[in-house]
Enzyme design. Structure first.
Site, PDB file in Angstrom:
ATOM      1  N   LEU A 199      49.366  26.145  38.727  1.00 41.41           N
ATOM      2  CA  LEU A 199      50.440  25.001  38.193  1.00 41.41           C
ATOM      3  C   LEU A 199      51.713  25.525  37.518  1.00 41.41           C
ATOM      4  O   LEU A 199      52.165  24.817  37.054  1.00 41.41           O
ATOM      5  CB  LEU A 199      49.216  24.396  36.984  1.00 41.41           C
ATOM      6  CG  LEU A 199      48.165  23.754  37.507  1.00 41.41           C
ATOM      7  CD1 LEU A 199      47.241  23.453  36.360  1.00 41.41           C
ATOM      8  CD2 LEU A 199      48.495  22.445  38.243  1.00 41.41           C
ATOM      9  N   LYS A 234      47.474  41.804  40.075  1.00 37.23           N
ATOM     10  CA  LYS A 234      47.789  42.270  38.598  1.00 37.23           C
ATOM     11  C   LYS A 234      47.854  43.786  38.567  1.00 37.23           C
ATOM     12  O   LYS A 234      48.744  44.288  37.993  1.00 37.23           O
ATOM     13  CB  LYS A 234      47.159  41.713  37.589  1.00 37.23           C
ATOM     14  CG  LYS A 234      47.437  40.034  37.388  1.00 37.23           C
ATOM     15  CD  LYS A 234      46.603  39.810  36.160  1.00 37.23           C
ATOM     16  CE  LYS A 234      46.639  38.306  36.103  1.00 37.23           C
ATOM     17  NZ  LYS A 234      45.958  37.787  34.937  1.00 37.23           N
ATOM     18  N   GLY A 281      33.336  39.709  29.899  1.00 39.81           N
ATOM     19  CA  GLY A 281      33.944  39.936  30.650  1.00 39.81           C
ATOM     20  C   GLY A 281      34.640  41.495  30.676  1.00 39.81           C
ATOM     21  O   GLY A 281      34.998  41.662  29.525  1.00 39.81           O
ATOM     22  N   ASN A 294      29.703  42.829  29.957  1.00 42.01           N
ATOM     23  CA  ASN A 294      30.123  42.153  31.262  1.00 42.01           C
ATOM     24  C   ASN A 294      28.790  42.483  32.239  1.00 42.01           C
ATOM     25  O   ASN A 294      27.886  43.106  31.887  1.00 42.01           O
ATOM     26  CB  ASN A 294      31.226  43.277  31.488  1.00 42.01           C
ATOM     27  CG  ASN A 294      31.938  42.765  33.032  1.00 42.01           C
ATOM     28  OD1 ASN A 294      32.300  41.753  33.105  1.00 42.01           O
ATOM     29  ND2 ASN A 294      32.170  43.642  33.941  1.00 42.01           N
ATOM     30  N   LYS A 338      32.004  48.793  33.997  1.00 39.46           N
ATOM     31  CA  LYS A 338      33.595  48.422  33.957  1.00 39.46           C
ATOM     32  C   LYS A 338      33.656  48.123  32.544  1.00 39.46           C
ATOM     33  O   LYS A 338      35.078  48.314  32.185  1.00 39.46           O
ATOM     34  CB  LYS A 338      33.799  47.096  34.699  1.00 39.46           C
ATOM     35  CG  LYS A 338      34.014  47.097  36.141  1.00 39.46           C
ATOM     36  CD  LYS A 338      34.844  46.181  36.839  1.00 39.46           C
ATOM     37  CE  LYS A 338      34.449  45.816  38.045  1.00 39.46           C
ATOM     38  NZ  LYS A 338      34.701  44.416  38.746  1.00 39.46           N
TER      39      LYS A 338
HETATM   40  P1  NAP Z   1      39.240  39.592  37.282  1.00 36.62           P
HETATM   41  O1  NAP Z   1      40.060  40.823  36.869  1.00 36.62           O
HETATM   42  O2  NAP Z   1      38.790  39.384  38.717  1.00 36.62           O
HETATM   43  O3  NAP Z   1      37.625  39.728  36.327  1.00 36.62           O
HETATM   44  C1  NAP Z   1      36.840  38.903  36.586  1.00 36.62           C
HETATM   45  C2  NAP Z   1      35.751  39.020  35.407  1.00 36.62           C
HETATM   46  O4  NAP Z   1      34.572  37.957  35.865  1.00 36.62           O
HETATM   47  C3  NAP Z   1      34.900  40.343  35.501  1.00 36.62           C
HETATM   48  O5  NAP Z   1      34.375  40.489  34.199  1.00 36.62           O
HETATM   49  C4  NAP Z   1      33.756  40.048  36.460  1.00 36.62           C
HETATM   50  O6  NAP Z   1      32.493  40.769  36.033  1.00 36.62           O
HETATM   51  C5  NAP Z   1      33.409  38.633  36.172  1.00 36.62           C
HETATM   52  N1  NAP Z   1      32.771  37.658  36.842  1.00 36.62           N
HETATM   53  C6  NAP Z   1      32.959  37.473  38.256  1.00 36.62           C
HETATM   54  N2  NAP Z   1      32.063  36.837  38.955  1.00 36.62           N
HETATM   55  C7  NAP Z   1      31.057  36.863  38.184  1.00 36.62           C
HETATM   56  C8  NAP Z   1      29.355  36.368  38.283  1.00 36.62           C
HETATM   57  N3  NAP Z   1      29.133  35.795  39.326  1.00 36.62           N
HETATM   58  N4  NAP Z   1      28.860  36.593  37.211  1.00 36.62           N
HETATM   59  C9  NAP Z   1      28.981  37.235  36.254  1.00 36.62           C
HETATM   60  N5  NAP Z   1      30.442  37.688  35.841  1.00 36.62           N
HETATM   61  C10 NAP Z   1      31.381  37.391  36.892  1.00 36.62           C
HETATM   62  O7  NAP Z   1      39.927  38.271  36.761  1.00 36.62           O
HETATM   63  P2  NAP Z   1      40.995  38.252  35.611  1.00 36.62           P
HETATM   64  O8  NAP Z   1      42.403  38.233  36.028  1.00 36.62           O
HETATM   65  O9  NAP Z   1      40.395  38.729  34.419  1.00 36.62           O
HETATM   66  O10 NAP Z   1      40.642  36.396  35.392  1.00 36.62           O
HETATM   67  C11 NAP Z   1      39.560  35.720  34.977  1.00 36.62           C
HETATM   68  C12 NAP Z   1      39.580  34.570  34.651  1.00 36.62           C
HETATM   69  O11 NAP Z   1      40.697  34.282  33.670  1.00 36.62           O
HETATM   70  C13 NAP Z   1      40.069  33.628  35.878  1.00 36.62           C
HETATM   71  O12 NAP Z   1      39.392  32.486  35.938  1.00 36.62           O
HETATM   72  C14 NAP Z   1      41.470  33.105  35.528  1.00 36.62           C
HETATM   73  O13 NAP Z   1      41.760  32.174  35.917  1.00 36.62           O
HETATM   74  C15 NAP Z   1      41.463  33.254  33.963  1.00 36.62           C
HETATM   75  N6  NAP Z   1      42.674  33.677  33.305  1.00 36.62           N
HETATM   76  C16 NAP Z   1      43.366  32.734  32.597  1.00 36.62           C
HETATM   77  C17 NAP Z   1      44.592  32.949  31.979  1.00 36.62           C
HETATM   78  C18 NAP Z   1      45.173  31.769  31.194  1.00 36.62           C
HETATM   79  O14 NAP Z   1      46.493  31.882  31.073  1.00 36.62           O
HETATM   80  N7  NAP Z   1      44.420  30.821  30.663  1.00 36.62           N
HETATM   81  C19 NAP Z   1      45.196  33.969  32.207  1.00 36.62           C
HETATM   82  C20 NAP Z   1      44.564  35.132  33.114  1.00 36.62           C
HETATM   83  C21 NAP Z   1      43.394  34.839  33.622  1.00 36.62           C
HETATM   84  P3  NAP Z   1      32.326  42.119  37.024  1.00 36.62           P
HETATM   85  O15 NAP Z   1      33.192  43.093  36.387  1.00 36.62           O
HETATM   86  O16 NAP Z   1      30.969  42.178  36.805  1.00 36.62           O
HETATM   87  O17 NAP Z   1      32.779  41.873  38.417  1.00 36.62           O
END
Ligand code: NAP
Length: 279
Positions: free
Chosen positions: A16, A66, A128, A152, A157
């Site tokens: 967005l 990132k 997380g 987590n 991690k």
């Molecule tokens: P990321 O680095 O890929 O981290 C993903 C996290 O989700 C890890 O802790 C992962 O756990 C966990 N996860 C994924 N699938 C899972 C499952 N099936 N069961 C349990 N845990 C699971 O992603 P990120 O960049 O941190 O972003 C995470 C979220 O935050 C996304 O939804 C993103 O859109 C949102 N976000 C929002 C903003 C905002 O401005 N509002 C900014 C940044 C991010 P594992 O380590 O076990 O894989």
């Protein structure tokens, strides 16, 4: 000539940022255009070289680049280097310099919605340990009176994240199950995983059943506006916040960095809500 800014990611169609950035340029008479660029991982280096060649003055970085973008930048701000993640890049004297605003934007949004100046002597749970959690942990770890636990799915991690250190009191790494059992010990819970994001809107990484009185629960997901976890938290009496303000603040911070112009992030939030039909 108009300036060109953008965002790189994969997938990127859902972003967005083009909507709120271009609206902000129009409202503030900034002569610029913002475009989303879908980049394949194998093309990341050439995409960045290409952006420099065509005169892009700044760009945002989202999943999954990132961390991967760092080797292809000319410089990385020490804070972003420590967080091992970049989400905003600016062209400075011909060099692409990477920064990370995730943690700062989240904290500013939290303080505003908690209606407080500072968080002190609080016990915080981060659910997380991905890129966003890393940045939030690093930002929080500057407060010396905080206890910050991390839960987590992949516990190793979270252990890695703990190694970032910080000035705060203490961190314990726990499993998601332990987090569920200990949930009533935390003043603030921040959910940073992608669990519960559209279209999997009925999922939650932990089930909220028993919160501390006056707990504040933040979920950085913004689509849906009320994730399953936030719904459960609200039903358990908590004050809650979604990720929309964090997203708007990050975009506002990027515009300020690129153009020197302060823009109204409240207006960005309104556009986000309209785009997601949350009103
Ligand atoms: P990321 O680095 O890929 O981290 C993903 C996290 O989700 C890890 O802790 C992962 O756990 C966990 N996860 C994924 N699938 C899972 C499952 N099936 N069961 C349990 N845990 C699971 O992603 P990120 O960049 O941190 O972003 C995470 C979220 O935050 C996304 O939804 C993103 O859109 C949102 N976000 C929002 C903003 C905002 O401005 N509002 C900014 C940044 C991010 P594992 O380590 O076990 O894989």
């Amino acid at each position: 000539m108009s300036e060109l800014f953008g965002i790189i990611g994969n997938p990127i169609g859902h972003s967005l940022s083009p909507l709120i950035q271009n609206e902000a340029y129009e409202l503030n008479e900034i002569d610029a255009y913002f475009k989303a660029f879908h980049v394949e991982s194998k093309d990341l280096e050439s995409a960045i070289k290409g952006m420099k060649a065509i005169g892009v003055k700044g760009f945002m970085v989202t999943v999954p680049f990132k961390a991967k973008v760092i080797p292809f930048l000319d410089e990385v701000d020490p804070m972003a280097a420590k967080k091992k993640a970049v989400n905003v890049v600016q062209l400075i004297d011909g060099k692409f310099v990477g920064y990370n605003f995730d943690g700062e934007a989240w904290l500013k949004a939290l303080l505003e919605d908690m209606n407080t100046q500072s968080i002190d002597k609080e016990s915080i749970l981060i659910v997380g340990a991905g890129g966003a959690a890393q940045s939030i942990y690093h930002t929080l770890s500057q407060y010396e009176n905080l206890h910050i636990d991390i839960a987590n799915r992949t516990v190793v991690k979270a252990e890695e994240l703990k190694k970032l250190g910080g000035n705060h009191k203490q961190t314990t790494v726990i499993s998601l199950e332990e987090a569920e059992n200990k949930q009533n010990q935390y003043d603030i819970i921040v959910q940073t995983t992608s669990i519960g994001m559209w279209p999997e809107i009925n999922q939650s990484p932990i089930t909220i059943t028993n919160l501390k009185e006056s707990a504040f629960v933040s979920d950085i997901i913004y689509n849906p506006a009320e994730s399953e976890l936030l719904k459960q938290a609200r039903k358990n009496g908590a004050r809650t916040q979604n990720g929309m303000k964090m997203l708007a603040l990050q975009n506002a911070l990027a515009i300020e960095m690129w153009t020197g112009r302060k823009v109204d992030y409240e207006k960005m939030m309104k556009s986000l809500k309209e785009a997601l039909r949350f009103i």
